[in-house]
Design a protein around this motif. Structure first.
Motif, PDB file in Angstrom:
ATOM      1  N   VAL A   1       1.240  -5.812  -6.552  1.00 48.97           N
ATOM      2  CA  VAL A   1       1.512  -7.218  -6.216  1.00 48.97           C
ATOM      3  C   VAL A   1       1.742  -7.375  -4.707  1.00 48.97           C
ATOM      4  CG1 VAL A   1       3.018  -9.202  -6.645  1.00 48.97           C
ATOM      5  CG2 VAL A   1       2.479  -7.628  -8.511  1.00 48.97           C
ATOM      6  N   ASP A   2       2.779  -6.749  -4.213  1.00 52.89           N
ATOM      7  CA  ASP A   2       3.120  -6.917  -2.793  1.00 52.89           C
ATOM      8  C   ASP A   2       2.053  -6.307  -1.876  1.00 52.89           C
ATOM      9  OD1 ASP A   2       5.468  -8.044  -3.763  1.00 52.89           O
ATOM     10  OD2 ASP A   2       6.618  -6.200  -3.526  1.00 52.89           O
ATOM     11  N   GLY A   3       1.539  -5.138  -2.215  1.00 52.28           N
ATOM     12  CA  GLY A   3       0.526  -4.477  -1.398  1.00 52.28           C
ATOM     13  C   GLY A   3      -0.764  -5.257  -1.322  1.00 52.28           C
ATOM     14  N   THR A   4      -1.087  -5.909  -2.410  1.00 52.47           N
ATOM     15  CA  THR A   4      -2.313  -6.729  -2.421  1.00 52.47           C
ATOM     16  C   THR A   4      -2.156  -7.918  -1.520  1.00 52.47           C
ATOM     17  OG1 THR A   4      -2.762  -6.056  -4.695  1.00 52.47           O
ATOM     18  CG2 THR A   4      -3.864  -8.025  -3.919  1.00 52.47           C
TER      19      THR A   4
ATOM     20  N   SER B   1       4.079   4.260 -14.081  1.00 47.17           N
ATOM     21  CA  SER B   1       4.739   3.849 -12.844  1.00 47.17           C
ATOM     22  C   SER B   1       5.988   3.045 -13.173  1.00 47.17           C
ATOM     23  CB  SER B   1       3.802   2.988 -12.003  1.00 47.17           C
ATOM     24  OG  SER B   1       2.652   3.695 -11.650  1.00 47.17           O
ATOM     25  N   ASP B   2       7.027   3.235 -12.366  1.00 48.26           N
ATOM     26  CA  ASP B   2       8.208   2.408 -12.573  1.00 48.26           C
ATOM     27  C   ASP B   2       7.911   0.992 -12.078  1.00 48.26           C
ATOM     28  OD1 ASP B   2       9.438   2.079  -9.683  1.00 48.26           O
ATOM     29  OD2 ASP B   2       8.882   4.194  -9.895  1.00 48.26           O
ATOM     30  N   ARG B   3       8.695   0.038 -12.505  1.00 47.45           N
ATOM     31  CA  ARG B   3       8.440  -1.368 -12.198  1.00 47.45           C
ATOM     32  C   ARG B   3       8.405  -1.634 -10.687  1.00 47.45           C
ATOM     33  NH1 ARG B   3       7.914  -6.155 -14.513  1.00 47.45           N
ATOM     34  NH2 ARG B   3       8.826  -7.997 -13.587  1.00 47.45           N
ATOM     35  N   ALA B   4       9.305  -1.015  -9.942  1.00 48.44           N
ATOM     36  CA  ALA B   4       9.358  -1.242  -8.492  1.00 48.44           C
ATOM     37  C   ALA B   4       8.088  -0.729  -7.812  1.00 48.44           C
ATOM     38  CB  ALA B   4      10.587  -0.571  -7.899  1.00 48.44           C
TER      39      ALA B   4
ATOM     40  N   LEU C   1      -8.771   6.724   6.473  1.00 47.03           N
ATOM     41  CA  LEU C   1      -7.479   6.403   7.086  1.00 47.03           C
ATOM     42  C   LEU C   1      -6.360   6.674   6.090  1.00 47.03           C
ATOM     43  CD1 LEU C   1      -8.297   2.924   8.649  1.00 47.03           C
ATOM     44  CD2 LEU C   1      -8.370   5.144   9.764  1.00 47.03           C
ATOM     45  N   SER C   2      -5.263   7.191   6.590  1.00 48.51           N
ATOM     46  CA  SER C   2      -4.087   7.414   5.768  1.00 48.51           C
ATOM     47  C   SER C   2      -3.225   6.158   5.773  1.00 48.51           C
ATOM     48  CB  SER C   2      -3.295   8.596   6.333  1.00 48.51           C
ATOM     49  OG  SER C   2      -2.112   8.781   5.596  1.00 48.51           O
ATOM     50  N   GLY C   3      -2.794   5.739   4.599  1.00 46.82           N
ATOM     51  CA  GLY C   3      -1.919   4.580   4.490  1.00 46.82           C
ATOM     52  C   GLY C   3      -1.471   4.400   3.056  1.00 46.82           C
ATOM     53  N   ASP C   4      -0.469   3.582   2.868  1.00 51.74           N
ATOM     54  CA  ASP C   4       0.109   3.367   1.543  1.00 51.74           C
ATOM     55  C   ASP C   4       0.412   1.883   1.392  1.00 51.74           C
ATOM     56  OD1 ASP C   4       1.812   3.209  -0.712  1.00 51.74           O
ATOM     57  OD2 ASP C   4       2.610   5.211  -0.321  1.00 51.74           O
ATOM     58  N   LEU C   5      -0.142   1.271   0.365  1.00 51.49           N
ATOM     59  CA  LEU C   5       0.066  -0.166   0.149  1.00 51.49           C
ATOM     60  C   LEU C   5       1.533  -0.523  -0.057  1.00 51.49           C
ATOM     61  CD1 LEU C   5      -2.985  -0.993  -2.128  1.00 51.49           C
ATOM     62  CD2 LEU C   5      -2.686  -1.518   0.293  1.00 51.49           C
ATOM     63  N   SER C   6       2.339   0.447  -0.468  1.00 46.92           N
ATOM     64  CA  SER C   6       3.771   0.164  -0.656  1.00 46.92           C
ATOM     65  C   SER C   6       4.560   0.328   0.640  1.00 46.92           C
ATOM     66  CB  SER C   6       4.353   1.070  -1.749  1.00 46.92           C
ATOM     67  OG  SER C   6       4.357   2.421  -1.340  1.00 46.92           O
TER      68      SER C   6
END
Length: 97
Positions: free
Chosen positions: A94-97, A84-87, A54-59
């Motif tokens: 963090v947010d994706g998890t 990786s930049d901080r954002a 499946l295609s997807g992005d945690l961000s």
């Protein structure tokens, strides 16, 4: 009516750890639902038995709608790493998890 095993979900399945985990699960007969950001990097995954890519992005939370439906377990192997930049790091790790 047979009891079809529920899929296991793997994030980061095109990375070194995620791929080896998805391959091991596939080799052991599991139905694996693999989340990848870039489908062009999933050629080896698509050749594995019982693999659903499946295609997807945690961000991008909207890209994840429904991907876990029916799954029995989640293996989270996706991460933003050095450089990786901080954002981006925050959005995935963090947010994706």
């Amino acid at each position: 009516m047979g009891n079809k095993p529920k899929p296991v979900f793997v994030t980061g399945a095109t990375g070194s750890i995620g791929y080896m985990l998805a391959k091991r699960l596939s080799d052991n007969g599991s139905h694996v639902r693999a989340l990848v950001r870039d489908l062009s990097q999933a050629k080896n995954l698509k050749m594995l038995a019982g693999m659903e890519v499946l295609s997807g992005d945690l961000s991008r939370p909207k890209s994840l709608h429904g991907v876990l439906t029916g799954c029995s377990v989640v293996y989270h192997a996706a991460a933003k790493l050095l450089g990786s930049d901080r954002a981006s790091f925050q959005a995935v790790n963090v947010d994706g998890t």
